[in-house]
Design an enzyme around this catalytic site. Structure first.
Site, mmCIF file in Angstrom:
data_model
loop_
_atom_site.group_PDB
_atom_site.id
_atom_site.type_symbol
_atom_site.label_atom_id
_atom_site.label_comp_id
_atom_site.label_asym_id
_atom_site.label_seq_id
_atom_site.Cartn_x
_atom_site.Cartn_y
_atom_site.Cartn_z
ATOM 1 N N MET A 14 -72.768 -26.139 -24.984
ATOM 2 C CA MET A 14 -73.942 -25.467 -24.070
ATOM 3 C C MET A 14 -75.055 -26.299 -23.760
ATOM 4 O O MET A 14 -75.585 -27.065 -24.439
ATOM 5 C CB MET A 14 -74.565 -24.397 -25.104
ATOM 6 C CG MET A 14 -73.543 -23.200 -25.495
ATOM 7 S SD MET A 14 -72.760 -22.403 -23.902
ATOM 8 C CE MET A 14 -74.278 -21.849 -23.238
ATOM 9 N N SER A 47 -69.158 -18.638 -13.670
ATOM 10 C CA SER A 47 -69.622 -17.338 -14.577
ATOM 11 C C SER A 47 -69.989 -16.348 -13.749
ATOM 12 O O SER A 47 -70.996 -16.541 -12.656
ATOM 13 C CB SER A 47 -70.640 -17.816 -15.456
ATOM 14 O OG SER A 47 -71.468 -16.896 -16.039
ATOM 15 N N ASP A 93 -71.479 -25.617 -20.148
ATOM 16 C CA ASP A 93 -71.926 -24.346 -19.780
ATOM 17 C C ASP A 93 -73.514 -24.493 -19.571
ATOM 18 O O ASP A 93 -74.196 -24.550 -20.660
ATOM 19 C CB ASP A 93 -71.559 -23.343 -20.608
ATOM 20 C CG ASP A 93 -71.761 -22.037 -20.020
ATOM 21 O OD1 ASP A 93 -72.306 -21.919 -19.025
ATOM 22 O OD2 ASP A 93 -71.358 -21.207 -20.726
ATOM 23 N N ASP A 123 -69.636 -14.012 -19.378
ATOM 24 C CA ASP A 123 -70.605 -14.143 -20.439
ATOM 25 C C ASP A 123 -71.049 -12.808 -21.153
ATOM 26 O O ASP A 123 -71.765 -11.844 -20.515
ATOM 27 C CB ASP A 123 -71.798 -14.732 -19.815
ATOM 28 C CG ASP A 123 -71.359 -16.124 -19.678
ATOM 29 O OD1 ASP A 123 -71.298 -16.784 -20.560
ATOM 30 O OD2 ASP A 123 -72.004 -16.268 -18.372
ATOM 31 N N HIS A 132 -65.398 -17.130 -15.721
ATOM 32 C CA HIS A 132 -65.974 -17.156 -17.199
ATOM 33 C C HIS A 132 -66.879 -15.777 -17.216
ATOM 34 O O HIS A 132 -67.658 -15.541 -16.295
ATOM 35 C CB HIS A 132 -66.994 -18.392 -17.119
ATOM 36 C CG HIS A 132 -67.797 -18.750 -18.211
ATOM 37 N ND1 HIS A 132 -67.037 -19.460 -19.301
ATOM 38 C CD2 HIS A 132 -68.941 -18.358 -18.723
ATOM 39 C CE1 HIS A 132 -68.061 -19.452 -20.456
ATOM 40 N NE2 HIS A 132 -69.213 -18.628 -19.674
ATOM 41 N N MET A 150 -71.201 -13.896 -26.614
ATOM 42 C CA MET A 150 -72.657 -14.419 -27.532
ATOM 43 C C MET A 150 -72.745 -13.093 -28.022
ATOM 44 O O MET A 150 -73.850 -12.443 -27.634
ATOM 45 C CB MET A 150 -73.467 -14.670 -26.244
ATOM 46 C CG MET A 150 -73.130 -16.084 -25.771
ATOM 47 S SD MET A 150 -73.767 -16.500 -24.258
ATOM 48 C CE MET A 150 -72.474 -15.624 -23.151
ATOM 49 N N GLY A 168 -78.137 -17.125 -22.985
ATOM 50 C CA GLY A 168 -78.845 -15.829 -22.803
ATOM 51 C C GLY A 168 -79.049 -15.524 -21.495
ATOM 52 O O GLY A 168 -78.953 -14.289 -20.941
ATOM 53 N N MET A 227 -72.789 -10.734 -23.722
ATOM 54 C CA MET A 227 -73.745 -10.730 -24.705
ATOM 55 C C MET A 227 -74.169 -9.235 -25.090
ATOM 56 O O MET A 227 -74.295 -8.274 -24.381
ATOM 57 C CB MET A 227 -75.132 -11.192 -23.954
ATOM 58 C CG MET A 227 -74.906 -12.453 -23.005
ATOM 59 S SD MET A 227 -76.313 -13.108 -22.245
ATOM 60 C CE MET A 227 -75.577 -14.443 -21.192
ATOM 61 N N HIS A 262 -66.698 -15.616 -22.909
ATOM 62 C CA HIS A 262 -67.831 -16.388 -23.902
ATOM 63 C C HIS A 262 -68.523 -15.083 -24.467
ATOM 64 O O HIS A 262 -69.497 -14.755 -24.047
ATOM 65 C CB HIS A 262 -68.447 -17.241 -22.827
ATOM 66 C CG HIS A 262 -69.679 -17.886 -23.467
ATOM 67 N ND1 HIS A 262 -70.592 -18.462 -22.901
ATOM 68 C CD2 HIS A 262 -69.708 -18.243 -25.079
ATOM 69 C CE1 HIS A 262 -71.442 -19.033 -23.649
ATOM 70 N NE2 HIS A 262 -71.181 -18.976 -25.123
#
Ligand code: DX5
Ligand code: ZN
Length: 226
Positions: free
Chosen positions: A149, A20, A187, A47, A45, A80, A154, A49, A78
């Site tokens: 997860m 990530s 993860d 992330d 990966h 979020m 976060g 957010m 991913h």
């Protein structure tokens, strides 16, 4: 003649690693990604957010599109974010290969998973530490990856939540029993000190940020694959 290997070596050598980039040097992401390639990473990966679904903001399709030219490794976004349905097209145009959305989003998941599939991406479903595997079961035939997860999403650098180990086992057993083609990814909080337990519980893919991007990136990845 077949060479016999101890079972633990056989299991670990098949493990796939998804770094990530959340803990990478954002001023030089291309270099960080090339270091991941040198370590034989299997995915990148990403992330994403939005500051609503999780209490942090990272990056979106614009950044992904610009790092797409750094590598041919598959990109796993991913998401979020509160409304992933609004952005599937943008992430596809940016060049992602896998789109992972959360079971916990407050929108119709069947429609969302179908939308991702129709755009030609592989489909991932993530479940938070307090979401039981039971809540993912009805979607298992519609996905390619289950992302378990092991921290609350976060932030990178949090501690691994041990109580997810039985959930990884449960998910793996279900996949095997139902003969589904779903990979189990885990993860959050995965380090060189605890990843064997995660793999032995049934993970096919481990996602890690802080354990990879601190120190020698390529070595950190290949150490996970030894
Ligand atoms: C957490 C992210 C994880 C995170 C992992 O919200 O989804 O992918 O970057 O970071 P580490 O490996 O440092 O826990
Ligand atoms: Zn993630």
């Amino acid at each position: 003649m077949a060479i016999s290997m101890p079972p633990s070596v056989m299991i670990l050598s098949k493990i796939k690693v998804a770094p990530s980039i959340l803990s990478a040097d954002f001023s030089n992401l291309c270099q960080a990604i090339r270091d991941c390639e040198r370590g034989n990473a299997d995915y990148i990966h990403l992330d994403v957010m939005d500051g609503h679904f999780v209490p942090n903001i990272t990056f979106g399709p614009v950044v992904i599109e610009s790092i797409r030219k750094c590598t041919k490794l598959p990109f796993d976004a991913h998401l979020m974010i509160e409304r992933p349905d609004k952005f599937i097209k943008s992430f596809m145009k940016a060049g992602v290969d896998i789109i992972t959305v959360h079971r916990e989003v407050d929108i119709d998941l069947n429609t969302l998973l179908k939308k991702i599939r129709n755009y030609g991406a592989e489909v991932g479903l993530a479940i938070n530490p307090d979401t039981p595997f039971e809540k993912a079961k009805e979607y298992m035939e519609k996905i390619d990856y289950l992302l378990v997860m092991s921290v609350y999403p976060g932030f990178a650098g949090q501690g691994f939540i041990d109580s997810v180990i039985p959930k990884i086992k449960e998910a793996k057993e279900y996949v095997e029993h139902e003969q589904l083609d779903v990979k189990i990814a885990v993860d959050g909080g995965i380090k060189h000190t605890n990843y064997k337990r995660v793999v032995n519980a049934g993970a096919d893919i481990i996602v890690a940020a802080s354990a990879i991007f601190k120190g020698d990136i390529a070595k950190n990845i290949s150490d996970f694959k030894k």
